[in-house]
Design a protein around this motif. Sequence first.
Motif, mmCIF file in Angstrom:
data_model
loop_
_atom_site.group_PDB
_atom_site.id
_atom_site.type_symbol
_atom_site.label_atom_id
_atom_site.label_comp_id
_atom_site.label_asym_id
_atom_site.label_seq_id
_atom_site.Cartn_x
_atom_site.Cartn_y
_atom_site.Cartn_z
ATOM 1 N N ALA A 55 0.858 -1.184 0.000
ATOM 2 C CA ALA A 55 0.000 0.000 0.000
ATOM 3 C C ALA A 55 0.891 1.229 0.000
ATOM 4 O O ALA A 55 1.998 1.216 0.541
ATOM 5 C CB ALA A 55 -0.943 0.015 1.203
ATOM 6 N N THR A 56 0.391 2.299 -0.596
ATOM 7 C CA THR A 56 1.122 3.559 -0.685
ATOM 8 C C THR A 56 0.325 4.645 0.019
ATOM 9 O O THR A 56 -0.839 4.877 -0.321
ATOM 10 C CB THR A 56 1.377 3.953 -2.150
ATOM 11 N N TRP A 57 0.949 5.283 0.982
ATOM 12 C CA TRP A 57 0.320 6.403 1.695
ATOM 13 C C TRP A 57 0.633 7.693 0.959
ATOM 14 O O TRP A 57 1.796 7.960 0.616
ATOM 15 C CB TRP A 57 0.836 6.467 3.127
ATOM 16 N N ARG A 58 -0.406 8.471 0.703
ATOM 17 C CA ARG A 58 -0.264 9.745 0.005
ATOM 18 C C ARG A 58 -0.663 10.876 0.926
ATOM 19 O O ARG A 58 -1.708 10.816 1.564
ATOM 20 C CB ARG A 58 -1.130 9.782 -1.265
ATOM 21 N N GLN A 59 0.155 11.900 0.944
ATOM 22 C CA GLN A 59 -0.148 13.076 1.748
ATOM 23 C C GLN A 59 -1.309 13.826 1.131
ATOM 24 O O GLN A 59 -1.334 14.077 -0.076
ATOM 25 C CB GLN A 59 1.076 13.973 1.843
ATOM 26 N N VAL A 60 -2.286 14.190 1.953
ATOM 27 C CA VAL A 60 -3.458 14.900 1.463
ATOM 28 C C VAL A 60 -3.060 16.343 1.192
ATOM 29 O O VAL A 60 -2.606 17.065 2.085
ATOM 30 C CB VAL A 60 -4.604 14.838 2.487
ATOM 31 N N GLY A 101 11.230 1.490 -10.002
ATOM 32 C CA GLY A 101 10.481 1.924 -8.833
ATOM 33 C C GLY A 101 11.056 1.326 -7.568
ATOM 34 O O GLY A 101 11.990 0.510 -7.602
ATOM 35 N N PRO A 102 10.498 1.687 -6.417
ATOM 36 C CA PRO A 102 10.993 1.170 -5.136
ATOM 37 C C PRO A 102 10.359 -0.157 -4.774
ATOM 38 O O PRO A 102 9.513 -0.698 -5.496
ATOM 39 C CB PRO A 102 10.575 2.269 -4.150
ATOM 40 N N LEU A 103 10.751 -0.677 -3.617
ATOM 41 C CA LEU A 103 10.156 -1.905 -3.095
ATOM 42 C C LEU A 103 8.648 -1.719 -2.901
ATOM 43 O O LEU A 103 8.181 -0.656 -2.495
ATOM 44 C CB LEU A 103 10.788 -2.275 -1.750
ATOM 45 N N GLY A 104 7.913 -2.768 -3.200
ATOM 46 C CA GLY A 104 6.474 -2.755 -2.989
ATOM 47 C C GLY A 104 5.670 -2.119 -4.093
ATOM 48 O O GLY A 104 4.443 -2.074 -4.006
ATOM 49 N N THR A 105 6.309 -1.632 -5.152
ATOM 50 C CA THR A 105 5.596 -0.984 -6.251
ATOM 51 C C THR A 105 5.393 -1.972 -7.391
ATOM 52 O O THR A 105 6.374 -2.506 -7.925
ATOM 53 C CB THR A 105 6.376 0.234 -6.762
ATOM 54 N N VAL A 162 8.577 -6.496 -6.119
ATOM 55 C CA VAL A 162 9.578 -6.967 -5.162
ATOM 56 C C VAL A 162 9.173 -6.439 -3.783
ATOM 57 O O VAL A 162 9.160 -5.228 -3.553
ATOM 58 C CB VAL A 162 10.988 -6.491 -5.537
ATOM 59 N N TYR A 163 8.852 -7.352 -2.871
ATOM 60 C CA TYR A 163 8.361 -6.963 -1.558
ATOM 61 C C TYR A 163 9.475 -6.836 -0.520
ATOM 62 O O TYR A 163 9.355 -6.044 0.421
ATOM 63 C CB TYR A 163 7.333 -7.976 -1.054
ATOM 64 N N ARG A 164 10.548 -7.603 -0.708
ATOM 65 C CA ARG A 164 11.581 -7.625 0.329
ATOM 66 C C ARG A 164 12.879 -8.149 -0.264
ATOM 67 O O ARG A 164 12.873 -8.953 -1.185
ATOM 68 C CB ARG A 164 11.133 -8.502 1.498
ATOM 69 N N MET A 165 13.998 -7.641 0.285
ATOM 70 C CA MET A 165 15.321 -8.165 -0.052
ATOM 71 C C MET A 165 16.119 -8.259 1.234
ATOM 72 O O MET A 165 16.240 -7.283 1.983
ATOM 73 C CB MET A 165 16.033 -7.254 -1.053
ATOM 74 N N ALA A 166 16.661 -9.456 1.514
ATOM 75 C CA ALA A 166 17.450 -9.681 2.722
ATOM 76 C C ALA A 166 18.658 -10.529 2.368
ATOM 77 O O ALA A 166 18.559 -11.470 1.564
ATOM 78 C CB ALA A 166 16.623 -10.357 3.807
#
Length: 373
Positions: free
Chosen positions: A116-121, A253-257, A268-272
């Motif tokens: 999920a992506t949080w967007r500033q209102v 894009g970044p992780l989770g996109t 890609v959700y995670r890299m460890a």
Amino acid sequence: MPPGAAPKVRVNVAPASTPAPAYRIEVRNDGNAPVVTTVRQELPPGTSATTVTGGGRATPPVGRTGPAEITWRLTLPARSTTTVHTALTAVPDRLLTAPACAFASNGEQPYDCATATWRQVADPVAKDESTPLWQRPGSALVAGAVLLPALAGTGWWMLRRRRGRAGQTAGGRTVPDATGGPAAQGTLYPRPAVPPPAYRRRRPPVWLVVGVAVAALVGTVGAAAWTATTRVAAIDTDAKPTSGAWTGQGHAGPLGTPLREAAFEFTVYRMACAGSTDHRRCQATVGVRNLTSRQQVWHGELQRAYLPDGKWVNADEPATRAANQGRDVFAEPVAADQRMLVPLVFTVQGAQPPSQVELRSGVFSAGVRVDVP
């Protein structure tokens, strides 16, 4: 979880409608028996956790630099849903994507992942006041559409007024009588008609023609320049195209996109990473979905992890098979509209972990690149 079996644990992540970044994570057990699971939420770079519910705790990244992650150890009753919440520090003017995954008890085999992506209102009033009227998109076009007809109407009105005055002067000329005085009204003898003097047709003054032309030129050039500037500003100059991209368009894009290329949508959700500097095992949790109407194949040698120095390694297929409990995820085609969640393992040398992961559905595909913090 046996190979090929559908996971019994489902994850759903939703952003909260709060001024600061916050997320709601729902973990559901659809099975008939309790399940012990480890839930991990990746934090966006530059953020930290301010609130964590459900007994979760923020832990430092394992074998890599970058932000921490929040970890829960949950026991899910049969046919139940457990909800936890997180809140993060605010980062102005940024979209914050925070994926979460539920893993088996060993902490490596994923049951399910969501993002999920949080967007500033944004405040539309403040945004409108902060941008001057002449700098807003479309202002030049609106100004030109209003100014040009007004100038043209003014010029036409002035020209008609001058012609009207000339006509009144010619029509109201008095004709002298034989004695030199003005002609008397009601004379008994018709007087010869006096031809009106010839007047040249007046043309619009030069300043009016030049003014209208200059206004039209300025309005057209201004509108074109503003449109071009807006389009150029909208281009993402930070996007990195993949090399050898022949089919489709590459995305980064970044992780989770979720990122789509020619045939697949990759997330890609995670890299460890774990292990020594001479032999490090980096595991990426990857969601793959076939968006086409037919089955598609993909190959391990096309999946790459890039190191900060630009070198890259292919997916370690034997290690990937072991991480998937003996299942070869590249052996069978991915069916149309099928989604699967697989661990991909990359074996790297050196102390630096990968900075990017490149994923492709085919050798001629543009592929996608995911930034790994």
